[in-house]
Design a protein around this motif. Structure first.
Motif, PDB file in Angstrom:
ATOM      1  N   LEU A  43      29.325  60.361  37.526  1.00  0.00           N
ATOM      2  CA  LEU A  43      29.920  59.525  38.571  1.00  0.00           C
ATOM      3  C   LEU A  43      29.979  60.248  39.921  1.00  0.00           C
ATOM      4  CD1 LEU A  43      32.864  57.893  36.574  1.00  0.00           C
ATOM      5  CD2 LEU A  43      30.633  56.913  37.110  1.00  0.00           C
ATOM      6  N   ASP A  44      29.559  61.488  39.940  1.00  0.00           N
ATOM      7  CA  ASP A  44      29.622  62.254  41.189  1.00  0.00           C
ATOM      8  C   ASP A  44      28.905  61.576  42.355  1.00  0.00           C
ATOM      9  OD1 ASP A  44      31.269  64.203  40.202  1.00  0.00           O
ATOM     10  OD2 ASP A  44      29.636  65.578  39.688  1.00  0.00           O
ATOM     11  N   PRO A  45      27.718  61.001  42.145  1.00  0.00           N
ATOM     12  CA  PRO A  45      27.069  60.333  43.289  1.00  0.00           C
ATOM     13  C   PRO A  45      27.911  59.187  43.852  1.00  0.00           C
ATOM     14  CG  PRO A  45      25.496  60.621  41.506  1.00  0.00           C
ATOM     15  CD  PRO A  45      26.834  61.020  40.976  1.00  0.00           C
ATOM     16  N   TYR A  46      28.606  58.462  42.965  1.00  0.00           N
ATOM     17  CA  TYR A  46      29.444  57.352  43.412  1.00  0.00           C
ATOM     18  C   TYR A  46      30.679  57.856  44.151  1.00  0.00           C
ATOM     19  CZ  TYR A  46      26.365  54.910  40.262  1.00  0.00           C
ATOM     20  OH  TYR A  46      25.251  54.426  39.639  1.00  0.00           O
ATOM     21  N   VAL A  47      31.236  58.934  43.645  1.00  0.00           N
ATOM     22  CA  VAL A  47      32.389  59.541  44.326  1.00  0.00           C
ATOM     23  C   VAL A  47      31.962  60.016  45.712  1.00  0.00           C
ATOM     24  CG1 VAL A  47      34.026  61.460  44.282  1.00  0.00           C
ATOM     25  CG2 VAL A  47      33.581  60.163  42.197  1.00  0.00           C
ATOM     26  N   LYS A  48      30.779  60.635  45.801  1.00  0.00           N
ATOM     27  CA  LYS A  48      30.284  61.107  47.103  1.00  0.00           C
ATOM     28  C   LYS A  48      30.064  59.941  48.061  1.00  0.00           C
ATOM     29  CE  LYS A  48      28.222  65.405  45.491  1.00  0.00           C
ATOM     30  NZ  LYS A  48      27.001  66.130  45.180  1.00  0.00           N
ATOM     31  N   LYS A  49      29.543  58.821  47.525  1.00  0.00           N
ATOM     32  CA  LYS A  49      29.350  57.641  48.369  1.00  0.00           C
ATOM     33  C   LYS A  49      30.687  57.108  48.871  1.00  0.00           C
ATOM     34  CE  LYS A  49      24.979  55.973  46.536  1.00  0.00           C
ATOM     35  NZ  LYS A  49      24.278  54.865  45.874  1.00  0.00           N
ATOM     36  N   LEU A  50      31.669  57.091  47.978  1.00  0.00           N
ATOM     37  CA  LEU A  50      33.002  56.639  48.393  1.00  0.00           C
ATOM     38  C   LEU A  50      33.592  57.555  49.458  1.00  0.00           C
ATOM     39  CD1 LEU A  50      34.664  55.533  45.057  1.00  0.00           C
ATOM     40  CD2 LEU A  50      34.273  54.121  47.068  1.00  0.00           C
TER      41      LEU A  50
ATOM     42  N   VAL B  68      43.197  51.533  57.805  1.00  0.00           N
ATOM     43  CA  VAL B  68      44.063  52.459  57.062  1.00  0.00           C
ATOM     44  C   VAL B  68      44.192  51.992  55.614  1.00  0.00           C
ATOM     45  CG1 VAL B  68      46.449  53.294  56.844  1.00  0.00           C
ATOM     46  CG2 VAL B  68      45.327  53.292  59.082  1.00  0.00           C
ATOM     47  N   GLU B  69      44.385  50.682  55.437  1.00  0.00           N
ATOM     48  CA  GLU B  69      44.490  50.134  54.079  1.00  0.00           C
ATOM     49  C   GLU B  69      43.188  50.359  53.301  1.00  0.00           C
ATOM     50  OE1 GLU B  69      45.162  45.794  52.011  1.00  0.00           O
ATOM     51  OE2 GLU B  69      46.064  46.158  53.981  1.00  0.00           O
ATOM     52  N   LEU B  70      42.059  50.142  53.940  1.00  0.00           N
ATOM     53  CA  LEU B  70      40.761  50.372  53.296  1.00  0.00           C
ATOM     54  C   LEU B  70      40.599  51.835  52.907  1.00  0.00           C
ATOM     55  CD1 LEU B  70      37.971  49.392  52.415  1.00  0.00           C
ATOM     56  CD2 LEU B  70      37.209  49.709  54.794  1.00  0.00           C
ATOM     57  N   ARG B  71      40.982  52.731  53.795  1.00  0.00           N
ATOM     58  CA  ARG B  71      40.886  54.164  53.490  1.00  0.00           C
ATOM     59  C   ARG B  71      41.736  54.523  52.280  1.00  0.00           C
ATOM     60  NH1 ARG B  71      43.073  57.023  58.047  1.00  0.00           N
ATOM     61  NH2 ARG B  71      44.979  57.130  56.886  1.00  0.00           N
ATOM     62  N   GLU B  72      42.936  53.946  52.193  1.00  0.00           N
ATOM     63  CA  GLU B  72      43.808  54.213  51.049  1.00  0.00           C
ATOM     64  C   GLU B  72      43.187  53.692  49.747  1.00  0.00           C
ATOM     65  OE1 GLU B  72      47.462  52.393  52.265  1.00  0.00           O
ATOM     66  OE2 GLU B  72      47.981  54.063  53.602  1.00  0.00           O
ATOM     67  N   HIS B  73      42.556  52.514  49.812  1.00  0.00           N
ATOM     68  CA  HIS B  73      41.898  51.968  48.615  1.00  0.00           C
ATOM     69  C   HIS B  73      40.716  52.844  48.202  1.00  0.00           C
ATOM     70  CE1 HIS B  73      44.212  48.333  48.040  1.00  0.00           C
ATOM     71  NE2 HIS B  73      44.027  47.978  49.307  1.00  0.00           N
ATOM     72  N   ILE B  74      39.958  53.325  49.160  1.00  0.00           N
ATOM     73  CA  ILE B  74      38.825  54.204  48.860  1.00  0.00           C
ATOM     74  C   ILE B  74      39.321  55.483  48.192  1.00  0.00           C
ATOM     75  CG2 ILE B  74      37.056  55.688  49.904  1.00  0.00           C
ATOM     76  CD1 ILE B  74      36.546  53.412  51.907  1.00  0.00           C
ATOM     77  N   ASP B  75      40.400  56.065  48.736  1.00  0.00           N
ATOM     78  CA  ASP B  75      40.966  57.277  48.135  1.00  0.00           C
ATOM     79  C   ASP B  75      41.403  57.015  46.695  1.00  0.00           C
ATOM     80  OD1 ASP B  75      40.577  58.716  50.459  1.00  0.00           O
ATOM     81  OD2 ASP B  75      42.655  58.535  51.139  1.00  0.00           O
TER      82      ASP B  75
END
Length: 133
Positions: free
Chosen positions: A74-81, A48-55
């Protein structure tokens, strides 16, 4: 005779010996199930903490991308995230299901222990020389 007398206790000692063996086995398994449940719970919390950091990181990247005077893609990086976030959520769901199964198993073990103790007590108690609890 089995390894360490287990086969004898489980198979030829009569109902009381089988009940005592089953209770011992349940007592042996209970701490492992509880420990595993605790580990699953800790992993779920970290997921859950990891998901919050990714968001948060995805939001920050989008903001940086909008604020940049030089066009950075940066769209490709956002998509990867976002893909990584989706996988984290999937793993978290799997862990949640596993934890629920562990909770039910732990409940069943406790219920069976109570049932077996009641049966032993009704049949005249524990064999001589063994503690009642």
């Amino acid at each position: 005779r089995g390894v360490g007398g287990v086969e004898m206790a489980a198979g030829s000692g009569g109902p009381a010996a089988r009940e005592l063996f089953a209770e011992g086995l349940l007592q042996f398994l209970r701490p492992a199930v509880r420990q595993l449940d605790g580990h699953v719970h800790a992993v779920r919390e970290s997921q859950v903490e990891l998901r919050e950091h990714i968001d948060s990181l995805a939001t920050e990247l989008c903001r940086i991308n909008e604020d940049q005077k030089v066009a950075l893609d940066l769209d490709p990086y956002v998509k990867k995230l976002l893909n990584a976030r989706r996988r984290v959520v999937l793993v978290n769901n799997i862990l949640q299901n596993a934890q629920e199964r562990l909770r039910r198993l732990n409940h069943s073990v406790a219920k069976e222990t109570v049932r077996r103790k009641a049966m032993l007590e009704a049949a005249g108690g524990y064999p001589q020389g063994l503690p009642g609890k």
